[in-house]
Design an enzyme around this catalytic site. Structure first.
Site, mmCIF file in Angstrom:
data_model
loop_
_atom_site.group_PDB
_atom_site.id
_atom_site.type_symbol
_atom_site.label_atom_id
_atom_site.label_comp_id
_atom_site.label_asym_id
_atom_site.label_seq_id
_atom_site.Cartn_x
_atom_site.Cartn_y
_atom_site.Cartn_z
ATOM 1 N N GLY A 166 -0.541 -7.002 -3.205
ATOM 2 C CA GLY A 166 -1.313 -6.975 -4.436
ATOM 3 C C GLY A 166 -0.560 -6.350 -5.595
ATOM 4 N NE ARG A 215 0.415 2.550 -4.667
ATOM 5 C CZ ARG A 215 1.420 2.973 -3.910
ATOM 6 N NH1 ARG A 215 1.949 2.171 -2.987
ATOM 7 N NH2 ARG A 215 1.917 4.182 -4.055
ATOM 8 C CB CYS A 216 2.507 -4.945 -3.013
ATOM 9 S SG CYS A 216 1.443 -4.377 -1.677
ATOM 10 C CG MET A 217 3.302 -8.083 -6.587
ATOM 11 S SD MET A 217 2.711 -9.582 -7.381
ATOM 12 C CE MET A 217 1.318 -8.956 -8.309
#
Length: 409
Positions: A396, A398-400
């Site tokens: 999502g 945050r991951c990106m």
């Protein structure tokens, strides 16, 4: 330059000032059904739409005053020096396990034709056998006899910039990734911090290094306050790595006093701590209901003579968080409200993975509409981004994103 001017993150929610992204590239189109498991994907995103979605993500950030840096651009600028570029290519080929003399020579000649940005993009995208000139076939006979289509694998996970390194305080963890597929990703950060004009003179401390023999990934590293870190012991992060991280941070004199170690299920559905748990305000968190029952938490503090004081927390998650955040209570907002069907679907699409750009203000995927409504009802300001293709990579907002600078919360 003071390292505080280029890196300083002491919370998950302080107003975001500078962030590192990677715009998806041709590496995504080098995914095939046969390669998805090896390259850690469950589906193949449509690159054109994935880029449009990623550009919308970057626009939200820029429109809210965030400086957006791109991994591929910083990496290209970091190898401007001819000797650095040559050293980088040699190390990249070593880590790509290109050992045959003929193949190595052909690849180096191929790379010589490229400018720095083109070179970085190609390394990220991977090199197909068909890209090398046919007149190299004699010296590459061993390669041409194999059915495997690549001489250098693509790196389709790179748009998840959270994992290869993580900013904590005024330093970083340059991570040793769990899988061989992703471990090569960290070479770009290595050369950026060692050679890029923005970072090389800042004397950035390293809390963990990529040559360690245990794994640590950025999705498992959360900064709750300037005193408290949370780290997941997960499918991708080892307990031994957490201990190394703790010793280095405590011995440096940073403000952090406690690390909470979350022992989460070791499965792809609970890949990283931030896929099941993110902070969205001073006293509010999103959470996947599946981790509330089996979760075990350990608190780690600095002991004497470099030792660590470790104790098991015997309480429910809300009380543990309230205790260490020095709050009367915290609110856990369950993905899709905990509904059996909606929660499972939206968790698969990272409904619990949000990026805070300020306290109580987060970026979320549009497709997680049940969770998004609950967040709004809890008083959270949402910036909603399109997500049909980016979400296929199982990560999502945050991951990106990798924050480099945040205001103090």
């Amino acid at each position: 330059m003071n390292n505080k001017d280029v890196l300083n993150v002491t919370s998950e929610i302080g107003r975001l000032k500078t962030v590192l992204l990677h715009r998806p590239g041709e590496e995504v189109e080098n995914l095939t059904p046969d390669l998805m498991e090896r390259l850690l994907f469950d589906d193949i995103p449509y690159l054109k739409i994935a880029r449009q979605e990623h550009d919308a993500f970057a626009k939200i950030l820029k429109d809210n005053g965030v400086e957006v840096l791109y991994l591929e651009e910083l990496a290209a600028e970091a190898i401007e020096d001819k000797e650095v570029r040559e050293r980088f290519i040699e190390q990249f080929l070593d880590e790509g396990k290109v050992m045959g003399k003929g193949l190595r020579k052909a690849l180096k000649e191929y790379f010589t034709t490229m400018g720095n940005k083109e070179l970085i993009d190609k390394m990220m995208a991977g090199v197909r056998k068909t890209e090398l000139k046919e007149d190299k076939e004699e010296s590459l006979s061993d390669m041409m006899s194999s059915d495997y289509p690549f001489v250098l694998d693509p790196m389709p996970n790179l748009y998840f910039t959270r994992d290869p390194f993580a900013t904590i305080g005024t330093g970083i963890t340059l991570n040793h990734m769990r899988t061989e597929t992703r471990n090569r990703e960290t070479i770009f950060a290595k050369y950026i911090f060692e050679n890029h004009p923005r970072f090389k003179d800042a004397e950035v401390p390293m809390w963990f290094n990529r040559d360690e023999d245990t794994s640590l990934e950025g999705g498992d590293e959360l900064i709750l306050t300037d005193k408290v870190l949370a780290v997941g012991i997960s499918q991708r992060t080892d307990a031994a790595s957490l201990e190394k991280l703790a010793r280095n941070i405590f011995n440096d004199g940073q403000t952090f006093e406690t690390i909470l170690a979350f022992d989460i299920p070791k499965s792809r559905a609970f890949m990283h701590l931030d896929t099941v748990f993110t902070m969205i305000d001073h006293d509010k968190f999103t959470i996947h209901p599946g981790i509330e029952g089996p979760l075990t938490v350990f608190s780690i503090r600095k002991g004497e003579n470099g030792e660590l004081n470790i104790s098991k927390e015997e309480d429910v998650l809300e009380n543990i968080l309230a205790k260490y955040l020095e709050l009367d209570k915290v609110t856990l907002i369950r993905c899709a409200g905990g509904d059996t069907i909606d929660s499972a679907r939206e968790q698969w699409n990272d409904g619990s993975n949000t990026l805070a750009i300020a306290p109580g203000e987060v970026i979320v995927y549009s497709r997680n509409h049940v969770t998004n409504k609950l967040l709004e009802e809890a008083g959270i300001k949402l910036h909603i981004m399109p997500s049909s293709e980016l979400s296929r990579g199982r990560g999502g907002p945050r991951c990106m994103s990798m924050p480099l600078l945040r205001e103090k919360a």
